[in-house]
Scaffold this active site. Structure first.
Site, PDB file in Angstrom:
ATOM      1  N   ASP A  41       9.822   9.498  -3.127  1.00 49.12           N
ATOM      2  CA  ASP A  41       9.143   9.554  -1.834  1.00 49.12           C
ATOM      3  C   ASP A  41       8.357  10.854  -1.756  1.00 49.12           C
ATOM      4  OD1 ASP A  41       8.574   9.708   1.077  1.00 49.12           O
ATOM      5  OD2 ASP A  41      10.019   8.072   1.229  1.00 49.12           O
ATOM      6  N   ASP A  67       4.466  11.283  -5.399  1.00 46.60           N
ATOM      7  CA  ASP A  67       3.248  10.828  -4.733  1.00 46.60           C
ATOM      8  C   ASP A  67       2.708   9.681  -5.576  1.00 46.60           C
ATOM      9  OD1 ASP A  67       0.712  10.370  -3.721  1.00 46.60           O
ATOM     10  OD2 ASP A  67       0.271  12.505  -3.407  1.00 46.60           O
ATOM     11  N   VAL A  68       2.812   8.463  -5.071  1.00 40.37           N
ATOM     12  CA  VAL A  68       2.480   7.292  -5.887  1.00 40.37           C
ATOM     13  C   VAL A  68       1.001   7.220  -6.235  1.00 40.37           C
ATOM     14  CG1 VAL A  68       4.425   5.937  -5.018  1.00 40.37           C
ATOM     15  CG2 VAL A  68       2.196   5.787  -3.858  1.00 40.37           C
ATOM     16  N   ASN A  94       7.259   0.075  -2.784  1.00 37.37           N
ATOM     17  CA  ASN A  94       7.331  -0.085  -1.333  1.00 37.37           C
ATOM     18  C   ASN A  94       6.436   0.882  -0.560  1.00 37.37           C
ATOM     19  OD1 ASN A  94       8.810  -0.546   1.426  1.00 37.37           O
ATOM     20  ND2 ASN A  94       9.100   1.630   0.977  1.00 37.37           N
ATOM     21  N   TYR A 160      -5.500  -1.711   6.219  1.00 38.11           N
ATOM     22  CA  TYR A 160      -4.129  -2.112   5.888  1.00 38.11           C
ATOM     23  C   TYR A 160      -4.083  -3.571   5.439  1.00 38.11           C
ATOM     24  CZ  TYR A 160       0.869  -3.023   6.491  1.00 38.11           C
ATOM     25  OH  TYR A 160       2.186  -3.394   6.289  1.00 38.11           O
ATOM     26  N   LYS A 164      -2.895  -5.153   1.795  1.00 39.20           N
ATOM     27  CA  LYS A 164      -1.763  -6.059   1.624  1.00 39.20           C
ATOM     28  C   LYS A 164      -2.176  -7.387   1.000  1.00 39.20           C
ATOM     29  CE  LYS A 164       1.258  -3.125   2.842  1.00 39.20           C
ATOM     30  NZ  LYS A 164       2.164  -2.560   1.794  1.00 39.20           N
TER      31      LYS A 164
END
Length: 277
Positions: A41, A67-68, A94, A160, A164
């Site tokens: 995270d 940090d993805v 996630n 967003y 998705k």
């Protein structure tokens, strides 16, 4: 049908964004059925808090700042998870953020940040973990977090919703690829509806344009928390469906299922979309 504990218990979970919200619920539920948990995270304090709670309850957990958006950080995290806990049985991509306001009012930096986290972050997780899962030679699972927004549209949440839809497409293509490569990796898309989290508090807004519309959408979404499902209940439902071999994992089966059916009908009849909000 096998239970979640039978399928996943004793294995290792690696989850991004596991310090709060849906990710935290998934991490805590996984620990409750006997999984060792690695939490990545960007908020390392939150991740460490969840990991410490799991350890205090007799489980096994580690936390790391990840940090993805940074592929090298995700690669380093994958190395550490395999070194500290062993082969990953379940990867859950996630981590995600929200954005409110009309699409044309969205700040460019907010757009880039959201796409980098919500979409590129999932790709970075897949790229880091799939080769390691294949090399381990053990059955493994990957879940990517889409949303009810992945099969619908919503006014004033364009970035967003775009992200998705992209995650859902990425996940569907990942399934085809792992099957084509003959890998023993199960793939699933998680489509939550309203689950309690802080994603709306921390969502981006607009700096110019119709700020009132952005603020009104945030307030409307924040009100959903009063009746939102708990992250732990959502996790239990998702794990149960995954244990049964489902691909589309739904927190709210009727609500999300209705949205999926409406999307299919809209495409079949070539009807212009309508916002679900």
């Amino acid at each position: 049908m096998a239970s979640a504990a039978e399928v996943f218990g004793g294995g290792v979970l690696a989850v991004t964004g596991g310090g709060a919200g849906v990710g935290e619920g998934l991490a805590r539920y996984a620990a409750s059925i006997g999984m060792s948990v690695a939490i990545g995270d960007v908020d390392v304090d939150a991740a460490e808090r969840v990991a410490a709670d799991i350890v205090s309850a007799g489980g096994r957990a580690v936390a790391r700042r990840v940090d993805v958006r940074d592929a090298s950080q995700v690669e380093a995290w994958a190395d550490s998870v395999y070194a500290d806990l062993g082969p990953v049985r379940l990867l859950i991509n996630n981590a995600g953020v929200e954005q409110f306001g009309y699409l044309w009012d969205t700040p460019v930096d907010n757009w880039r940040r959201l796409i980098d986290i919500n979409v590129t972050g999932v790709f970075n997780g897949v790229k880091a973990f799939v080769p390691r899962m294949a090399d381990a030679g053990e059955p493994a699972h990957i879940w990517n977090l889409s949303s009810i927004g992945g099969v619908a549209v919503a006014a004033r949440q364009g970035p967003y919703i775009v992200s998705k839809h992209a995650v859902l497409a990425l996940t569907e293509n990942l399934l085809v690829d792992v099957r084509g490569a003959g890998l023993d990796i199960s793939v699933a898309a998680v489509l939550p509806a309203s689950v309690a989290s802080n994603i709306f508090d921390s969502a981006g807004g607009v700096e110019a344009g119709d700020e009132a519309a952005s603020d009104a959408e945030r307030e409307a979404m924040l009100k959903l928390r009063d009746t939102a499902m708990s992250p732990l209940e959502a996790a239990e439902r998702v794990f149960a469906q995954a244990a049964g071999g489902e691909f589309y994992l739904l927190t709210h089966a009727e609500l999300v299922g209705t949205a999926m059916a409406a999307r299919g009908e809209q495409l079949r009849t070539r009807t212009a979309p309508r916002s679900r909000t």
